[in-house]
Design an enzyme around this catalytic site. Structure first.
Site, PDB file in Angstrom:
ATOM      1  N   CYS A  29     -10.928   3.558  48.866  1.00 18.06           N
ATOM      2  CA  CYS A  29     -11.201   4.865  49.444  1.00 18.06           C
ATOM      3  C   CYS A  29     -12.054   4.815  50.696  1.00 18.06           C
ATOM      4  CB  CYS A  29     -11.860   5.814  48.445  1.00 18.06           C
ATOM      5  SG  CYS A  29     -11.026   5.888  46.842  1.00 18.06           S
ATOM      6  N   ARG A  40      -8.740   9.155  49.095  1.00 17.41           N
ATOM      7  CA  ARG A  40      -8.590   8.320  47.906  1.00 17.41           C
ATOM      8  C   ARG A  40      -7.405   7.375  47.971  1.00 17.41           C
ATOM      9  NH1 ARG A  40      -6.969   9.708  41.662  1.00 17.41           N
ATOM     10  NH2 ARG A  40      -7.914   7.853  40.739  1.00 17.41           N
ATOM     11  N   LEU A  41      -7.681   6.116  47.620  1.00 16.92           N
ATOM     12  CA  LEU A  41      -6.658   5.138  47.291  1.00 16.92           C
ATOM     13  C   LEU A  41      -6.741   4.955  45.785  1.00 16.92           C
ATOM     14  CD1 LEU A  41      -4.513   3.048  48.176  1.00 16.92           C
ATOM     15  CD2 LEU A  41      -6.364   1.381  48.383  1.00 16.92           C
ATOM     16  N   ALA A  42      -5.785   5.485  45.068  1.00 14.29           N
ATOM     17  CA  ALA A  42      -5.859   5.518  43.608  1.00 14.29           C
ATOM     18  C   ALA A  42      -5.578   4.140  43.015  1.00 14.29           C
ATOM     19  CB  ALA A  42      -4.866   6.538  43.059  1.00 14.29           C
ATOM     20  N   GLU A  88     -15.025  -0.495  43.626  1.00 11.86           N
ATOM     21  CA  GLU A  88     -14.748  -0.723  42.212  1.00 11.86           C
ATOM     22  C   GLU A  88     -16.002  -1.212  41.507  1.00 11.86           C
ATOM     23  OE1 GLU A  88     -11.881   0.073  41.012  1.00 11.86           O
ATOM     24  OE2 GLU A  88     -10.594   0.109  42.791  1.00 11.86           O
ATOM     25  N   VAL A 119       0.470 -15.878  54.916  1.00 10.08           N
ATOM     26  CA  VAL A 119       0.897 -15.657  56.295  1.00 10.08           C
ATOM     27  C   VAL A 119       1.279 -16.994  56.911  1.00 10.08           C
ATOM     28  CG1 VAL A 119      -1.402 -15.929  57.329  1.00 10.08           C
ATOM     29  CG2 VAL A 119       0.310 -14.514  58.469  1.00 10.08           C
ATOM     30  N   SER A 176      -8.517 -12.187  46.810  1.00  7.30           N
ATOM     31  CA  SER A 176      -8.653 -13.120  47.932  1.00  7.30           C
ATOM     32  C   SER A 176      -9.646 -14.224  47.603  1.00  7.30           C
ATOM     33  CB  SER A 176      -9.116 -12.345  49.170  1.00  7.30           C
ATOM     34  OG  SER A 176      -9.567 -13.214  50.190  1.00  7.30           O
ATOM     35  N   GLY A 177      -9.469 -15.375  48.258  1.00  7.75           N
ATOM     36  CA  GLY A 177     -10.425 -16.475  48.135  1.00  7.75           C
ATOM     37  C   GLY A 177     -11.550 -16.408  49.146  1.00  7.75           C
TER      38      GLY A 177
END
Length: 611
Positions: A2, A50-52, A79, A291, A377-378
């Site tokens: 978000c 919001r990104l749900a 989160e 990538v 991600s690392g």
């Protein structure tokens, strides 16, 4: 994930400023494509996009709780990976919940513990709480600075947002960059709290900023401390593995499709392999993305930073742990597309000249977003475990400056070379860097009885964990959120960071190599080719066709007498732009990248430069 923003003003009636708050919120639309809302009262306005991810129907924001003395409202980004445990604890304390979201847990946690709720959270987060009972605003940021949060003090309050663009959408915020802003932009030091834009500040990691009618105050609730590490090698390796298993398990929780970012290096491969094991127990196959550049593996030429191409190692891991893998392969024209550069510069709000590494990351995330909403991600393992080559460079160890700048100077890649000579003299970047270095070292925790060598290595690790990693985390966040993708970083779990930071350098390198603790802790999950691989940073294209595309665009800047050139060494650029593309070295290409990024920035933001 978000995007959040807001405005507090103790003199103005903000219910009459709805259109301005809406405009601030709209700049965050890319961070939150699923929903949006505002909450406005006379002296406080909050905005949220919001990104749900968790509890798709129940996590709507801004979120408000009524109390007998007035409402408390929250806008939250990120989160909290331990929200289920916290919810159970709060229920035992009498709290009732209407949703399954971590947002509601954080809001109830504030009602129970006040600002100390930050100390209870494990995760990546940035949030704001307006408590009408005491007319107080809290701005809170996670310990490592994974999620961004900026603020801009005004005469009667403050503006804030996940990104500067939200603040700059308010007429009270001036689009000014002064000498210190330029110094920060070109020095690559990431001074804590500095936001480049004049008058704007960044909430520092592990910090709570409080605003009431008495003014602004800051409180640090977490920072790195030096404590004696008493575990032996075997115990240390075992504990690192236990932590990683728990961290990955928590960060795989999602109500939307998730995937792994896989580069074929130790860091991303370890997270991919651990994730694959855990998901296999749920009869789920992990999905991974990498990538790559057209012809990179076939035509790769080793350089001082990268000895091997990523492609073969990515395939080894994908086969070894059985991922559903996809390469995102980019060609020079796509990578140099001006629209891609424009999107990348807009996402970062400032022109940092990272060029193809920003553009390719943006394109990778954009492609991933077609399939997944969450990616692990690392990122940050090199800073936590000591993975960069320059950790082992004696000349760098003996230099009294930031290690990444020392290695850049060795390779003749100093950022100051691109500046107009008169401006470079005025800014005095060497003096600025020296002052920032002294300040950073002065804040480093010290362990009594530590040898001079161990203290130096602690210093190098500390500088990376408090300065360098923040540049990478900011880049990761901006590029991913520009396309509505949440990227999680398991290696930034504060428990792991604290533990490994205090392990002596001899233990971090017990096998004579970098990242010994991580390699040993995850070796059973990985192919030997990856555990034996020498560190290779995020990839950059070697195709001369990319340099040729840059040259065409820079020639156009010169022809147009672009305003961005006023800050740069025009003559040097003119002299270099006709160099045959195959002979354009990395340093020259970086100057071209900076010029093009600056041009886009001037066009997007029309900043006022005050030196």
């Amino acid at each position: 994930m978000c995007g959040i923003c807001g405005w507090v003003d103790f003199q103005r009636d903000l219910t009459r400023e709805q259109s301005v708050i809406d405009a601030m919120c709209e700049t965050m639309a890319c961070r939150g494509p699923d929903d949006g809302g505002t909450w406005v009262r006379p002296h406080a306005g909050l905005g949220h996009r919001r990104l749900a991810i968790i509890d798709l129907p129940g996590g709507t924001q801004p979120m408000e709780l009524d109390t007998p003395d007035g409402p408390v409202a929250l806008v939250y980004s990120g989160e909290a990976y331990n929200f289920t445990e916290l919810r159970d604890e709060l229920r035992r304390r009498g709290h009732r919940f209407d949703t399954d979201s971590d947002t509601e847990v954080v809001l109830h946690g504030y009602l129970e513990w006040g600002a100390s709720v930050a100390e209870k959270l494990n995760g990546m987060y940035a949030f704001a709480v307006w408590d009408s009972r005491v007319e107080q605003l809290l701005l809170v940021r996670d310990r490592m600075g994974i999620k961004p949060l900026y603020y801009y003090p005004t005469d009667n309050g403050v503006l804030f947002g996940s990104e500067p663009k939200a603040i700059l959408a308010n007429p009270l915020a001036e689009k000014v960059v002064d000498a210190d802003g330029l110094r920060e932009m070109f020095a690559m030091t990431k001074s804590p709290g500095h936001a480049v834009w004049s008058g704007m500040r960044e909430v520092e990691p592990g910090t709570v900023v409080t605003l009431d009618r008495n003014g602004l105050r800051e409180h640090t609730y977490w920072k790195l401390e030096a404590v004696e590490h008493t575990d032996d090698q075997e115990t240390s390796v075992s504990h690192v593995r236990e932590l990683l298993d728990d961290i990955v398990s928590r960060q795989l929780i999602s109500d939307v499709p998730r995937c792994l970012l896989l580069s074929g290096g130790l860091d991303s491969s370890a997270i991919t392999a651990l994730s694959a094991r855990q998901l296999a127990e749920q009869n789920e196959q992990v999905r991974s993305f990498a990538v790559d550049f057209l012809g990179q593996s076939e035509n790769f030429v080793p350089d001082p930073m990268r000895e091997t191409p990523d492609g073969p190692y990515v395939q080894d891991v994908a086969k070894h742990v059985d991922t559903r893998h996809q390469d995102i392969v980019l060609d020079p024209k796509t990578l140099a597309d001006p629209s891609v550069r424009r999107a990348a510069v807009r996402s970062r709000d400032i022109p940092l000249g990272m060029g193809d590494m920003d553009n390719s990351l943006y394109l990778l995330f954009k492609a991933i977003r077609e399939h997944s909403t969450v990616a692990l991600s690392g990122e940050s393992a090199d800073e936590v475990f000591g993975g960069y080559k320059w950790f082992f460079d004696q000349q760098v160890r003996e230099s009294n400056t930031f290690p990444w700048l020392a290695i850049a100077q060795q390779q003749h890649m100093s950022g100051s070379g691109v500046l107009d000579p008169s401006l470079a003299s005025t800014l005095d970047l060497p003096g600025y860097v020296a002052a920032e270095y002294d300040k950073a070292v002065g804040q480093m925790p010290v362990l009594d009885g530590e040898s001079a060598f161990e203290r130096k290595m602690r210093e190098i690790c500390y500088l990376h964990l408090t300065r360098f990693v923040r540049m990478l985390l900011d880049r990761k966040d901006r590029m991913s959120m520009a396309v509505g993708l949440e990227v999680r970083v398991p290696f930034c779990d504060h428990r792991l960071v604290e533990y490994v930071f205090n392990a002596p350098w001899s233990l971090k390198t017990f096998d004579g190599r970098e990242k010994s603790l991580l390699r040993k802790a995850t070796a059973d999950t990985l192919p030997k080719s990856v555990t034996d691989r020498v560190k290779s940073p995020y990839p950059s294209t070697q195709d001369p066709g990319y340099a040729a595309e840059l040259q065409k665009q820079v020639k156009q800047l010169i022809s147009d007498d672009d305003p961005a050139l006023s800050l740069l060494d025009r003559q040097w650029i003119r002299d270099s732009v006709d160099t045959p593309a195959e002979r354009v070295d990395t340093s020259t290409r970086n100057v071209f990248e900076r010029a093009l990024d600056m041009s886009v920035w001037f066009d997007l933001y029309n900043p006022t430069i005050k030196v």
